[in-house]
Write a protein that holds these residues in place. Structure first.
Motif, PDB file in Angstrom:
ATOM      1  N   GLU A 125      11.886  -3.135  -8.065  1.00 27.82           N
ATOM      2  CA  GLU A 125      13.016  -2.431  -7.456  1.00 27.82           C
ATOM      3  C   GLU A 125      13.644  -1.470  -8.454  1.00 27.82           C
ATOM      4  O   GLU A 125      13.625  -1.712  -9.656  1.00 27.82           O
ATOM      5  N   LYS A 126      14.192  -0.409  -7.896  1.00 25.92           N
ATOM      6  CA  LYS A 126      15.018   0.501  -8.685  1.00 25.92           C
ATOM      7  C   LYS A 126      16.079   1.078  -7.768  1.00 25.92           C
ATOM      8  O   LYS A 126      15.779   1.502  -6.653  1.00 25.92           O
ATOM      9  N   GLY A 127      17.297   1.080  -8.254  1.00 23.48           N
ATOM     10  CA  GLY A 127      18.405   1.472  -7.392  1.00 23.48           C
ATOM     11  C   GLY A 127      18.456   2.955  -7.067  1.00 23.48           C
ATOM     12  O   GLY A 127      18.908   3.347  -5.981  1.00 23.48           O
ATOM     13  N   SER A 128      17.977   3.789  -7.969  1.00 27.32           N
ATOM     14  CA  SER A 128      18.092   5.234  -7.774  1.00 27.32           C
ATOM     15  C   SER A 128      16.927   5.906  -8.492  1.00 27.32           C
ATOM     16  O   SER A 128      16.945   6.041  -9.717  1.00 27.32           O
ATOM     17  N   VAL A 129      15.923   6.303  -7.710  1.00 29.68           N
ATOM     18  CA  VAL A 129      14.726   6.862  -8.349  1.00 29.68           C
ATOM     19  C   VAL A 129      14.934   8.328  -8.715  1.00 29.68           C
ATOM     20  O   VAL A 129      15.763   9.033  -8.121  1.00 29.68           O
ATOM     21  N   GLN A 130      14.157   8.751  -9.690  1.00 30.67           N
ATOM     22  CA  GLN A 130      14.182  10.128 -10.153  1.00 30.67           C
ATOM     23  C   GLN A 130      12.803  10.756  -9.955  1.00 30.67           C
ATOM     24  O   GLN A 130      11.800  10.037  -9.831  1.00 30.67           O
ATOM     25  N   VAL A 131      12.778  12.069  -9.961  1.00 30.59           N
ATOM     26  CA  VAL A 131      11.494  12.772  -9.821  1.00 30.59           C
ATOM     27  C   VAL A 131      10.516  12.313 -10.891  1.00 30.59           C
ATOM     28  O   VAL A 131       9.318  12.163 -10.631  1.00 30.59           O
ATOM     29  N   SER A 132      11.030  12.044 -12.076  1.00 28.96           N
ATOM     30  CA  SER A 132      10.185  11.628 -13.190  1.00 28.96           C
ATOM     31  C   SER A 132       9.572  10.236 -13.005  1.00 28.96           C
ATOM     32  O   SER A 132       8.698   9.831 -13.781  1.00 28.96           O
ATOM     33  N   GLU A 145       0.828  -1.203   0.000  1.00 32.71           N
ATOM     34  CA  GLU A 145       0.000   0.000   0.000  1.00 32.71           C
ATOM     35  C   GLU A 145       0.854   1.241   0.000  1.00 32.71           C
ATOM     36  O   GLU A 145       1.931   1.278   0.575  1.00 32.71           O
ATOM     37  N   GLY A 146       0.354   2.254  -0.625  1.00 36.79           N
ATOM     38  CA  GLY A 146       1.075   3.516  -0.603  1.00 36.79           C
ATOM     39  C   GLY A 146       0.401   4.502   0.317  1.00 36.79           C
ATOM     40  O   GLY A 146      -0.383   4.114   1.162  1.00 36.79           O
ATOM     41  N   PRO A 147       0.651   5.752   0.122  1.00 40.73           N
ATOM     42  CA  PRO A 147       1.642   6.235  -0.832  1.00 40.73           C
ATOM     43  C   PRO A 147       3.069   6.070  -0.314  1.00 40.73           C
ATOM     44  O   PRO A 147       3.296   5.974   0.882  1.00 40.73           O
ATOM     45  N   VAL A 148       3.999   6.005  -1.262  1.00 40.10           N
ATOM     46  CA  VAL A 148       5.411   5.925  -0.948  1.00 40.10           C
ATOM     47  C   VAL A 148       6.064   7.236  -1.381  1.00 40.10           C
ATOM     48  O   VAL A 148       5.890   7.669  -2.510  1.00 40.10           O
ATOM     49  N   THR A 149       6.799   7.836  -0.465  1.00 35.96           N
ATOM     50  CA  THR A 149       7.493   9.083  -0.767  1.00 35.96           C
ATOM     51  C   THR A 149       8.979   8.885  -0.532  1.00 35.96           C
ATOM     52  O   THR A 149       9.378   8.453   0.559  1.00 35.96           O
ATOM     53  N   LEU A 150       9.768   9.164  -1.558  1.00 41.02           N
ATOM     54  CA  LEU A 150      11.215   8.992  -1.472  1.00 41.02           C
ATOM     55  C   LEU A 150      11.926  10.244  -1.962  1.00 41.02           C
ATOM     56  O   LEU A 150      11.364  11.017  -2.745  1.00 41.02           O
ATOM     57  N   SER A 151      13.145  10.373  -1.530  1.00 40.44           N
ATOM     58  CA  SER A 151      13.997  11.429  -2.067  1.00 40.44           C
ATOM     59  C   SER A 151      14.675  10.926  -3.333  1.00 40.44           C
ATOM     60  O   SER A 151      14.865   9.715  -3.511  1.00 40.44           O
ATOM     61  N   GLU A 152      15.005  11.842  -4.188  1.00 42.19           N
ATOM     62  CA  GLU A 152      15.695  11.479  -5.429  1.00 42.19           C
ATOM     63  C   GLU A 152      16.959  10.682  -5.115  1.00 42.19           C
ATOM     64  O   GLU A 152      17.659  10.956  -4.135  1.00 42.19           O
ATOM     65  N   ALA A 191      -2.576 -11.626 -21.315  1.00 38.32           N
ATOM     66  CA  ALA A 191      -3.276 -10.552 -22.011  1.00 38.32           C
ATOM     67  C   ALA A 191      -4.758 -10.882 -22.171  1.00 38.32           C
ATOM     68  O   ALA A 191      -5.570  -9.996 -22.384  1.00 38.32           O
ATOM     69  N   ARG A 192      -5.098 -12.154 -22.016  1.00 35.65           N
ATOM     70  CA  ARG A 192      -6.508 -12.523 -22.104  1.00 35.65           C
ATOM     71  C   ARG A 192      -7.258 -12.128 -20.838  1.00 35.65           C
ATOM     72  O   ARG A 192      -8.407 -11.740 -20.884  1.00 35.65           O
ATOM     73  N   GLN A 193      -6.583 -12.251 -19.716  1.00 29.48           N
ATOM     74  CA  GLN A 193      -7.207 -11.867 -18.442  1.00 29.48           C
ATOM     75  C   GLN A 193      -6.134 -11.522 -17.429  1.00 29.48           C
ATOM     76  O   GLN A 193      -5.310 -12.360 -17.081  1.00 29.48           O
ATOM     77  N   LEU A 194      -6.179 -10.297 -16.964  1.00 31.26           N
ATOM     78  CA  LEU A 194      -5.225  -9.824 -15.975  1.00 31.26           C
ATOM     79  C   LEU A 194      -5.925  -9.523 -14.667  1.00 31.26           C
ATOM     80  O   LEU A 194      -7.025  -8.977 -14.661  1.00 31.26           O
ATOM     81  N   THR A 195      -5.256  -9.851 -13.561  1.00 33.63           N
ATOM     82  CA  THR A 195      -5.725  -9.446 -12.242  1.00 33.63           C
ATOM     83  C   THR A 195      -4.726  -8.436 -11.707  1.00 33.63           C
ATOM     84  O   THR A 195      -3.521  -8.691 -11.702  1.00 33.63           O
ATOM     85  N   PHE A 196      -5.242  -7.304 -11.246  1.00 31.78           N
ATOM     86  CA  PHE A 196      -4.374  -6.203 -10.835  1.00 31.78           C
ATOM     87  C   PHE A 196      -4.308  -6.079  -9.324  1.00 31.78           C
ATOM     88  O   PHE A 196      -5.276  -6.375  -8.613  1.00 31.78           O
ATOM     89  N   GLY A 197      -3.181  -5.587  -8.852  1.00 34.09           N
ATOM     90  CA  GLY A 197      -3.086  -5.121  -7.477  1.00 34.09           C
ATOM     91  C   GLY A 197      -3.737  -3.756  -7.372  1.00 34.09           C
ATOM     92  O   GLY A 197      -4.193  -3.191  -8.367  1.00 34.09           O
ATOM     93  N   SER A 198      -3.776  -3.230  -6.174  1.00 34.42           N
ATOM     94  CA  SER A 198      -4.511  -1.986  -5.923  1.00 34.42           C
ATOM     95  C   SER A 198      -3.744  -0.736  -6.321  1.00 34.42           C
ATOM     96  O   SER A 198      -4.293   0.357  -6.301  1.00 34.42           O
ATOM     97  N   GLY A 199      -2.495  -0.910  -6.709  1.00 32.42           N
ATOM     98  CA  GLY A 199      -1.717   0.253  -7.122  1.00 32.42           C
ATOM     99  C   GLY A 199      -0.975   0.893  -5.965  1.00 32.42           C
ATOM    100  O   GLY A 199      -1.458   0.906  -4.832  1.00 32.42           O
ATOM    101  N   THR A 200       0.201   1.394  -6.242  1.00 30.25           N
ATOM    102  CA  THR A 200       1.025   2.091  -5.243  1.00 30.25           C
ATOM    103  C   THR A 200       1.441   3.430  -5.805  1.00 30.25           C
ATOM    104  O   THR A 200       2.081   3.493  -6.853  1.00 30.25           O
ATOM    105  N   GLN A 201       1.049   4.480  -5.109  1.00 32.85           N
ATOM    106  CA  GLN A 201       1.419   5.824  -5.520  1.00 32.85           C
ATOM    107  C   GLN A 201       2.840   6.113  -5.057  1.00 32.85           C
ATOM    108  O   GLN A 201       3.144   6.014  -3.857  1.00 32.85           O
ATOM    109  N   LEU A 202       3.717   6.439  -5.980  1.00 36.78           N
ATOM    110  CA  LEU A 202       5.102   6.805  -5.652  1.00 36.78           C
ATOM    111  C   LEU A 202       5.309   8.282  -5.937  1.00 36.78           C
ATOM    112  O   LEU A 202       4.992   8.751  -7.037  1.00 36.78           O
ATOM    113  N   THR A 203       5.832   8.983  -4.960  1.00 41.02           N
ATOM    114  CA  THR A 203       6.218  10.380  -5.145  1.00 41.02           C
ATOM    115  C   THR A 203       7.691  10.500  -4.832  1.00 41.02           C
ATOM    116  O   THR A 203       8.139  10.080  -3.759  1.00 41.02           O
ATOM    117  N   VAL A 204       8.438  11.044  -5.782  1.00 38.37           N
ATOM    118  CA  VAL A 204       9.871  11.246  -5.580  1.00 38.37           C
ATOM    119  C   VAL A 204      10.136  12.740  -5.474  1.00 38.37           C
ATOM    120  O   VAL A 204       9.784  13.512  -6.377  1.00 38.37           O
TER     121      VAL A 204
END
Lengths: 116, 110
Positions: free
Chosen positions: B76-83, B8-15, B95-108
């Motif tokens: 995973e990502k080693g070094s996030v950017q604002v973008s 669950e989010g939101p996740v806030t990280l520094s660049e 592609a015929r049927q996908l089940t999704f997670g609830s989504g995680t909001q990331l703010t850098v």
């Protein structure tokens, strides 16, 4: 990559009216299109699958007469929310699967429906 | 049916911080696993995918490994950017049927 255009991006309507949402594949032929509904902070929930030229297949619990889906061409599918009520307010997203890129889904940008 | 549980989010990280977004799934059979990203005002875009156990999907510095033993596909990502600020969705199926997670909001933050 392939582009799917969804329109409108936002719509506000009065209770009892019908709203049509369009989903177009701009640069490929979409043999299958999917319609999802998303509530705030929740998953995308598949509502129905539509194949060009045939009736849509609805997921359990989705009212066929409430959510009319038409996939009349290989580039256009429409979702019509009939006699909308406030509980139909939600974010609706479409996706499309093409003939050549069968393993990938391409998504529209979504439509925020608010029913007053 | 399949289900996907996402951090669950939101996740806030520094660049330049390290990013992990957890995702686990339950499924019958062996689904393909996906990460999608949704930038503000845009549709979902496929970020990466893996189709079988031990496969590693990677794109734009993001990686995720299909772990059958833990039924996980952590992003995973080693070094996030604002973008990289966006909503990230984990998904299982095809592609015929996908089940999704609830989504995680990331703010850098810069």
């Amino acid at each position: 990559g392939a582009v799917v255009s969804q329109h409108p991006s936002r719509v506000i309507c009065k209770s009892g009216t019908s709203v049509k949402i369009e989903c177009r594949s701009l640069d490929f032929q979409a043999t299958t299109m999917f319609w999802y509904r998303q509530f705030p902070k929740q998953s995308l929930m598949l509502m129905a699958t539509s194949n060009e030229g045939s009736k849509a297949t609805y997921e359990q619990g989705v009212e066929k007469d409430k959510f009319l889906i038409n996939h009349a061409s290989l580039t256009l599918s429409t979702l019509t929310v009939t006699s909308a009520h406030p509980e139909d307010s939600s974010f609706y997203i479409c996706s499309a699967r093409g003939d050549r890129l069968r393993d990938e889904l391409f998504f529209g940008s979504g439509t925020q429906l608010s029913v007053l | 049916g399949d289900s996907v549980t996402q951090m669950e989010g939101p996740v806030t990280l520094s660049e330049e911080a390290f990013l992990t977004i957890n995702c686990t799934y339950t499924a019958t059979g062996y689904p393909s696993l996906f990460w999608y990203v949704q930038y503000p005002g845009e549709g979902l875009q496929l970020l990466l995918k893996a189709t079988k156990a031990d496969d590693k999907g990677s794109n734009k510095g993001f990686e995720a490994t299909y772990r059958k033993e833990t039924t996980s596909f952590h992003l995973e990502k080693g070094s996030v950017q604002v973008s990289d600020s966006a909503v990230y969705f984990c998904a299982a199926g095809s592609a015929r049927q996908l089940t999704f997670g609830s989504g995680t909001q990331l703010t850098v933050l810069p």
